[in-house]
Design a protein around this motif. Structure first.
Motif, PDB file in Angstrom:
ATOM      1  N   GLY A   7      16.287   9.112 -35.912  1.00  0.00           N
ATOM      2  CA  GLY A   7      15.354   9.391 -37.222  1.00  0.00           C
ATOM      3  C   GLY A   7      15.940  11.169 -37.317  1.00  0.00           C
ATOM      4  O   GLY A   7      17.025  12.033 -36.655  1.00  0.00           O
ATOM      5  N   LYS A   8      15.615  11.717 -38.682  1.00  0.00           N
ATOM      6  CA  LYS A   8      16.205  12.733 -39.159  1.00  0.00           C
ATOM      7  C   LYS A   8      15.852  14.462 -38.256  1.00  0.00           C
ATOM      8  O   LYS A   8      17.310  14.781 -37.689  1.00  0.00           O
ATOM      9  N   GLU A   9      14.747  14.275 -37.599  1.00  0.00           N
ATOM     10  CA  GLU A   9      14.905  15.763 -36.911  1.00  0.00           C
ATOM     11  C   GLU A   9      15.535  15.718 -35.594  1.00  0.00           C
ATOM     12  O   GLU A   9      16.631  16.692 -35.280  1.00  0.00           O
ATOM     13  N   ARG A  10      15.840  13.921 -34.932  1.00  0.00           N
ATOM     14  CA  ARG A  10      16.631  13.621 -33.381  1.00  0.00           C
ATOM     15  C   ARG A  10      17.660  14.433 -33.852  1.00  0.00           C
ATOM     16  O   ARG A  10      18.668  14.590 -32.905  1.00  0.00           O
ATOM     17  N   ALA A  11      18.418  13.468 -34.769  1.00  0.00           N
ATOM     18  CA  ALA A  11      19.382  13.840 -35.797  1.00  0.00           C
ATOM     19  C   ALA A  11      19.764  15.131 -35.775  1.00  0.00           C
ATOM     20  O   ALA A  11      21.343  15.569 -35.503  1.00  0.00           O
ATOM     21  N   ARG A  12      18.587  15.888 -36.202  1.00  0.00           N
ATOM     22  CA  ARG A  12      19.276  17.280 -36.325  1.00  0.00           C
ATOM     23  C   ARG A  12      20.167  18.621 -34.625  1.00  0.00           C
ATOM     24  O   ARG A  12      20.276  19.080 -35.137  1.00  0.00           O
ATOM     25  N   GLU A  13      18.611  18.060 -34.180  1.00  0.00           N
ATOM     26  CA  GLU A  13      18.824  18.181 -32.799  1.00  0.00           C
ATOM     27  C   GLU A  13      20.262  18.356 -32.226  1.00  0.00           C
ATOM     28  O   GLU A  13      20.610  18.640 -31.655  1.00  0.00           O
ATOM     29  N   ILE A  14      20.408  16.850 -32.513  1.00  0.00           N
ATOM     30  CA  ILE A  14      21.805  16.108 -31.429  1.00  0.00           C
ATOM     31  C   ILE A  14      23.214  16.772 -32.336  1.00  0.00           C
ATOM     32  O   ILE A  14      23.896  17.358 -31.691  1.00  0.00           O
ATOM     33  N   LEU A  15      23.080  16.974 -33.348  1.00  0.00           N
ATOM     34  CA  LEU A  15      24.640  17.723 -33.975  1.00  0.00           C
ATOM     35  C   LEU A  15      24.783  18.945 -33.815  1.00  0.00           C
ATOM     36  O   LEU A  15      25.635  19.875 -33.836  1.00  0.00           O
ATOM     37  N   ALA A  16      23.122  19.300 -34.250  1.00  0.00           N
ATOM     38  CA  ALA A  16      23.234  20.668 -33.688  1.00  0.00           C
ATOM     39  C   ALA A  16      23.379  21.488 -32.441  1.00  0.00           C
ATOM     40  O   ALA A  16      23.912  22.782 -32.448  1.00  0.00           O
ATOM     41  N   PHE A  17      23.571  20.960 -30.967  1.00  0.00           N
ATOM     42  CA  PHE A  17      23.754  20.932 -29.618  1.00  0.00           C
ATOM     43  C   PHE A  17      25.212  20.942 -29.180  1.00  0.00           C
ATOM     44  O   PHE A  17      25.244  19.747 -29.739  1.00  0.00           O
ATOM     45  N   SER A  18      25.629  21.944 -29.543  1.00  0.00           N
ATOM     46  CA  SER A  18      27.214  21.699 -29.989  1.00  0.00           C
ATOM     47  C   SER A  18      28.082  22.712 -28.278  1.00  0.00           C
ATOM     48  O   SER A  18      28.446  24.014 -29.298  1.00  0.00           O
ATOM     49  N   PRO A  19      27.817  22.776 -27.424  1.00  0.00           N
ATOM     50  CA  PRO A  19      28.026  24.260 -26.477  1.00  0.00           C
ATOM     51  C   PRO A  19      29.518  24.092 -25.959  1.00  0.00           C
ATOM     52  O   PRO A  19      30.176  22.893 -26.364  1.00  0.00           O
ATOM     53  N   GLN A  20      29.383  24.986 -25.312  1.00  0.00           N
ATOM     54  CA  GLN A  20      31.238  25.152 -25.399  1.00  0.00           C
ATOM     55  C   GLN A  20      30.897  23.973 -23.924  1.00  0.00           C
ATOM     56  O   GLN A  20      31.914  23.372 -24.187  1.00  0.00           O
ATOM     57  N   ASN A  21      30.315  24.645 -23.316  1.00  0.00           N
ATOM     58  CA  ASN A  21      30.579  23.868 -21.537  1.00  0.00           C
ATOM     59  C   ASN A  21      29.547  23.361 -20.784  1.00  0.00           C
ATOM     60  O   ASN A  21      28.044  24.819 -21.095  1.00  0.00           O
ATOM     61  N   VAL A  22      29.141  22.536 -20.748  1.00  0.00           N
ATOM     62  CA  VAL A  22      27.677  22.175 -19.521  1.00  0.00           C
ATOM     63  C   VAL A  22      28.461  21.435 -18.376  1.00  0.00           C
ATOM     64  O   VAL A  22      29.196  20.862 -18.211  1.00  0.00           O
ATOM     65  N   VAL A  23      28.067  22.548 -17.423  1.00  0.00           N
ATOM     66  CA  VAL A  23      28.689  22.091 -15.920  1.00  0.00           C
ATOM     67  C   VAL A  23      27.231  21.479 -15.155  1.00  0.00           C
ATOM     68  O   VAL A  23      25.733  21.730 -15.789  1.00  0.00           O
ATOM     69  N   LEU A  24      27.137  20.308 -14.826  1.00  0.00           N
ATOM     70  CA  LEU A  24      27.000  19.608 -14.141  1.00  0.00           C
ATOM     71  C   LEU A  24      27.637  19.627 -12.809  1.00  0.00           C
ATOM     72  O   LEU A  24      28.662  18.407 -12.137  1.00  0.00           O
ATOM     73  N   TYR A  25      27.317  20.604 -12.146  1.00  0.00           N
ATOM     74  CA  TYR A  25      27.254  20.931 -10.669  1.00  0.00           C
ATOM     75  C   TYR A  25      27.573  19.923  -9.963  1.00  0.00           C
ATOM     76  O   TYR A  25      26.248  19.229  -9.673  1.00  0.00           O
ATOM     77  N   PRO A  26      28.308  19.755  -8.998  1.00  0.00           N
ATOM     78  CA  PRO A  26      30.042  20.531  -8.486  1.00  0.00           C
ATOM     79  C   PRO A  26      31.261  20.305  -9.043  1.00  0.00           C
ATOM     80  O   PRO A  26      31.790  20.924  -9.015  1.00  0.00           O
ATOM     81  N   SER A  27      31.088  18.627 -10.329  1.00  0.00           N
ATOM     82  CA  SER A  27      32.212  18.672 -10.725  1.00  0.00           C
ATOM     83  C   SER A  27      32.583  18.312 -11.661  1.00  0.00           C
ATOM     84  O   SER A  27      33.115  17.349 -12.184  1.00  0.00           O
ATOM     85  N   LEU A  28      31.409  18.362 -12.379  1.00  0.00           N
ATOM     86  CA  LEU A  28      31.918  17.715 -14.067  1.00  0.00           C
ATOM     87  C   LEU A  28      31.302  18.240 -15.146  1.00  0.00           C
ATOM     88  O   LEU A  28      30.513  19.508 -14.938  1.00  0.00           O
TER      89      LEU A  28
END
Length: 439
Positions: free
Chosen positions: A295-316
């Motif tokens: 769907g268009k709305e979810r596709a926009r959300e996916i492409l708009a979220f391009s963070p530098q890094n997401v840390v899933l503590y403690p090792s990912l």
């Protein structure tokens, strides 16, 4: 060095945004971390696409424990302790392979189903009327305290103690959703093997650096400057390489506006508004395929979220746009193994995988123009922290005493070291909790 590991000594490792050097150099503290931090946290094991067929397996270590990730006959992915219930020999020793319909110990030929249940023992008659049926060995291979597969990503918690999977990760799981949903089919395929290297430094140094936005300007100055010069002189140079290297020269102002978010249990998002990955060139037809799938709305959300890094503590740590995972496997107080995995979103253009593989080589290969700068500094830190003088590592940039009570916190300035202090609050909280009875 002998370090006291009583509650008073451990409590003194963190003080108002400062970390005592013993947190990095003490082997006794490292052993406490293995028991209290890593064993009770949800650790990344591997991706389901690494074991596509029944009997396929990989082997690795989690917090000092050898484990097998294997595809069971019912299609599920299981995680087993790689230790025979008889006398403790390794069931499999290869990094990967296919066990067929069962696992067989090479020492005395005890056999197990691919879910770990005991299937057969040698000289079975000899165990009659011995009480064997009530023994721990009769239960088969040991298993971690918890195992979860989420969007193809497999995690395990070694200890029976600890939070549930969803309670532990919370909203940080959105980073894995974003990676998987970049596939029009909602699934990822791992790209063969990984770039694996061993760095002579403490694992926390590397994890801090993942959220350090101030160092690229100075540490990687030569990489970005060289990329700019080469791009001007050689027009035929790989445009993807330039696209990925030039942003390392972004100034301090860039990072002050990128946005960040800390989450409970040490997790964090760096680049909630934008990052060095945001301006990667569009892939023709890709957005349309995502819109058709999600769907268009979810596709926009996916492409708009391009963070530098997401840390899933403690090792990912994840990078959604170039589709990369970095996994830390601590080996000792002064030794850390790094794995860098690239993924192809199923149903997406092949250039998506090419982009991830190029980024992995350019930035994370041990002799890349970026990684060797970091590794040199990490190893110099590790060597120098044992020297005489100031025993504290300072993480007080924009420190506010009120933040001690905060868990979920959103802020604009990516240069705020709160993202690092958030890791240490989680680390310290786990370290201060003595282990109870173990299953």
């Amino acid at each position: 060095m002998h370090y006291r590991t009583d509650a008073e000594a451990v409590a003194g490792l963190v003080s108002k945004g400062q970390i005592h050097r013993d947190a990095y150099i003490s082997e006794e503290i490292f052993q406490l971390e293995q028991e209290r931090v890593f064993a009770r946290s949800w650790l990344y094991v591997g991706h389901a696409s690494q074991v596509p067929q029944a009997g396929d397996y990989i082997t690795l270590e989690l917090a000092g424990s050898p484990v097998i990730m294997i595809r069971h006959s019912d299609g599920s992915v299981r995680v087993l302790i790689n230790r025979c219930a008889h006398k403790g020999a390794s069931i499999v020793s290869r990094p990967q392979g296919n066990a067929g319909r069962m696992l067989r110990c090479p020492y005395h030929a005890w056999c197990y189903k691919t879910d770990g249940a005991l299937l057969a023992v040698s000289l079975k008659a000899g165990y009659k009327d011995t009480g064997f049926e009530a023994s721990a060995a009769a239960e088969g291979l040991s298993v971690p305290g918890g195992v979860e597969t989420y969007r193809g990503f497999v995690f395990a918690r070694l200890s029976r103690q600890g939070m549930s999977f969803r309670e532990y990760f919370g909203e940080a799981l959105g980073a894995l959703d974003n990676m998987a949903d970049r596939s029009p089919e909602g699934e990822l395929q791992i790209a063969g093997s990984c770039i694996r290297s061993v760095i002579r430094c403490n694992w926390k140094m590397y994890l801090e650096n993942i959220n350090d936005t101030v160092h690229p300007i100075s540490t990687h100055e030569s990489a970005s400057a060289t990329a700019q010069q080469v791009g001007e002189e050689f027009l035929e140079i790989n445009p993807t390489a330039l696209e990925q290297l030039l942003p390392f020269g972004s100034g301090y102002d860039f990072y002050t506006k990128m946005g960040a978010r800390t989450l409970p249990n040490g997790h964090s998002i760096l680049g909630t508004k934008f990052s060095i990955h945001t301006d990667y060139s569009d892939v023709p037809g890709y957005q349309e395929s995502l819109e058709q799938a999600h769907g268009k709305e979810r596709a926009r959300e996916i492409l708009a979220f391009s963070p530098q890094n997401v840390v899933l503590y403690p090792s990912l740590a994840t990078k959604g746009s170039p589709q990369i995972l970095r996994v830390l496997r601590p080996l000792a107080a002064n030794l850390t193994q790094l794995e860098v995995w690239a993924f192809q979103p199923k149903g997406a253009p092949a250039i998506m995988l090419e982009r991830g593989l190029t980024y992995s080589r350019l930035v994370f290969s041990p002799m890349s123009v970026v990684s060797h700068d970091d590794v040199h500094l990490f190893e110099s830190q590790q060597a120098s922290l044992a020297a005489a003088g100031n025993p504290w590592v300072n993480l007080q940039r924009q420190f506010d005493p009120a933040e001690q009570e905060q868990g979920d916190c959103r802020f604009e300035d990516g240069n705020n070291e709160l993202v690092m202090r958030n890791q240490y609050r989680a680390w310290h909280a786990l370290l201060m909790q003595p282990m109870g009875a173990q299953a």
